[in-house]
Design a protein around this motif. Structure first.
Motif, PDB file in Angstrom:
ATOM      1  N   MET A  19       0.826  -1.208   0.000  1.00  0.00           N
ATOM      2  CA  MET A  19       0.000   0.000   0.000  1.00  0.00           C
ATOM      3  C   MET A  19       0.858   1.255   0.000  1.00  0.00           C
ATOM      4  O   MET A  19       0.516   2.244  -0.659  1.00  0.00           O
ATOM      5  CB  MET A  19      -0.961  -0.009   1.192  1.00  0.00           C
ATOM      6  N   MET A  20       1.977   1.231   0.721  1.00  0.00           N
ATOM      7  CA  MET A  20       2.873   2.400   0.732  1.00  0.00           C
ATOM      8  C   MET A  20       3.411   2.680  -0.667  1.00  0.00           C
ATOM      9  O   MET A  20       3.470   3.829  -1.094  1.00  0.00           O
ATOM     10  CB  MET A  20       4.029   2.196   1.719  1.00  0.00           C
ATOM     11  N   GLU A  21       3.781   1.624  -1.364  1.00  0.00           N
ATOM     12  CA  GLU A  21       4.279   1.806  -2.727  1.00  0.00           C
ATOM     13  C   GLU A  21       3.189   2.414  -3.614  1.00  0.00           C
ATOM     14  O   GLU A  21       3.446   3.348  -4.375  1.00  0.00           O
ATOM     15  CB  GLU A  21       4.760   0.473  -3.301  1.00  0.00           C
ATOM     16  N   ALA A  22       1.959   1.925  -3.485  1.00  0.00           N
ATOM     17  CA  ALA A  22       0.837   2.468  -4.264  1.00  0.00           C
ATOM     18  C   ALA A  22       0.566   3.919  -3.892  1.00  0.00           C
ATOM     19  O   ALA A  22       0.301   4.752  -4.768  1.00  0.00           O
ATOM     20  CB  ALA A  22      -0.410   1.615  -4.037  1.00  0.00           C
ATOM     21  N   PHE A  23       0.648   4.233  -2.599  1.00  0.00           N
ATOM     22  CA  PHE A  23       0.432   5.612  -2.128  1.00  0.00           C
ATOM     23  C   PHE A  23       1.442   6.559  -2.764  1.00  0.00           C
ATOM     24  O   PHE A  23       1.088   7.623  -3.263  1.00  0.00           O
ATOM     25  CB  PHE A  23       0.531   5.662  -0.600  1.00  0.00           C
ATOM     26  N   HIS A  24       2.703   6.174  -2.761  1.00  0.00           N
ATOM     27  CA  HIS A  24       3.748   7.031  -3.317  1.00  0.00           C
ATOM     28  C   HIS A  24       3.611   7.203  -4.826  1.00  0.00           C
ATOM     29  O   HIS A  24       3.946   8.256  -5.372  1.00  0.00           O
ATOM     30  CB  HIS A  24       5.132   6.496  -2.941  1.00  0.00           C
ATOM     31  N   LYS A  25       3.120   6.176  -5.506  1.00  0.00           N
ATOM     32  CA  LYS A  25       2.953   6.248  -6.956  1.00  0.00           C
ATOM     33  C   LYS A  25       1.882   7.251  -7.370  1.00  0.00           C
ATOM     34  O   LYS A  25       1.927   7.782  -8.479  1.00  0.00           O
ATOM     35  CB  LYS A  25       2.602   4.877  -7.524  1.00  0.00           C
ATOM     36  N   ILE A  26       0.900   7.505  -6.495  1.00  0.00           N
ATOM     37  CA  ILE A  26      -0.205   8.404  -6.843  1.00  0.00           C
ATOM     38  C   ILE A  26       0.322   9.739  -7.357  1.00  0.00           C
ATOM     39  O   ILE A  26      -0.158  10.263  -8.355  1.00  0.00           O
ATOM     40  CB  ILE A  26      -1.159   8.611  -5.641  1.00  0.00           C
ATOM     41  N   ASP A  27       1.307  10.307  -6.670  1.00  0.00           N
ATOM     42  CA  ASP A  27       1.852  11.607  -7.062  1.00  0.00           C
ATOM     43  C   ASP A  27       3.265  11.512  -7.628  1.00  0.00           C
ATOM     44  O   ASP A  27       3.972  12.506  -7.715  1.00  0.00           O
ATOM     45  CB  ASP A  27       1.805  12.574  -5.875  1.00  0.00           C
ATOM     46  N   GLY A  28       3.667  10.299  -8.000  1.00  0.00           N
ATOM     47  CA  GLY A  28       4.954  10.125  -8.653  1.00  0.00           C
ATOM     48  C   GLY A  28       6.154  10.205  -7.722  1.00  0.00           C
ATOM     49  O   GLY A  28       7.262  10.502  -8.174  1.00  0.00           O
TER      50      GLY A  28
END
Length: 155
Positions: A19-28
């Motif tokens: 989930m942390m990886e997905a969270f960070h990907k949201i805004d690049g």
């Protein structure tokens, strides 16, 4: 939909890192899995740093909240920063963010936090609307950051 909040345990690590990886990907934003795992261990091993809570639906982890602790003379003692709040895509826009913010408020009162701060991307209109609806408002200041170069003791 029954939503619950629980404190992180080591068995949640794979879900949280995903989930942390997905969270960070949201805004690049960059996310290094190895560093993320180290930071997760460092953070969750020391209750003085804060708390990581899982947002659950049934037996599924559907999101998380990182509440980092600080101290402020302006706010008369302990304060906290919502460092990360993430909800998986299929569960967004269902009122879970509001429940999460209510949880943060009640939990902060329970653990004697005098003020809770957060930052939000200006383009994230849904999050801005959520936070304003829960009583958060800009304080007229600008968050400024300078990264420090440090030497890790365990390297």
């Amino acid at each position: 939909m029954k939503i619950e909040f629980k404190t992180y345990t080591d068995t949640d690590k794979p879900d949280v890192l995903e989930m942390m990886e997905a969270f960070h990907k949201i805004d690049g934003y960059d996310f290094d899995l190895t560093m993320g795992a180290k930071n997760l261990l460092d953070f969750t091993s020391n209750e003085m740093l804060g708390r990581l809570y899982l947002i659950t639906h049934g037996k599924e982890n559907i999101g998380y909240i990182v509440l980092s602790f600080g101290f402020s003379f302006e706010y008369n003692g302990r304060d906290a920063f919502i460092d990360e709040l993430y909800i998986k895509r299929p569960f967004r826009s269902k009122g879970i963010g509001k429940l999460a913010m209510d949880f943060v408020e009640s939990e902060s009162k329970r653990i004697n936090i005098n003020a809770v701060h957060l930052e939000v991307e200006p383009h994230n209109s849904k999050a801005n609307q959520l936070y304003r609806g829960k009583g958060y408002k800009p304080n007229g200041r600008t968050l400024m950051t300078k990264r420090m170069t440090t030497t890790l003791a365990d390297e």
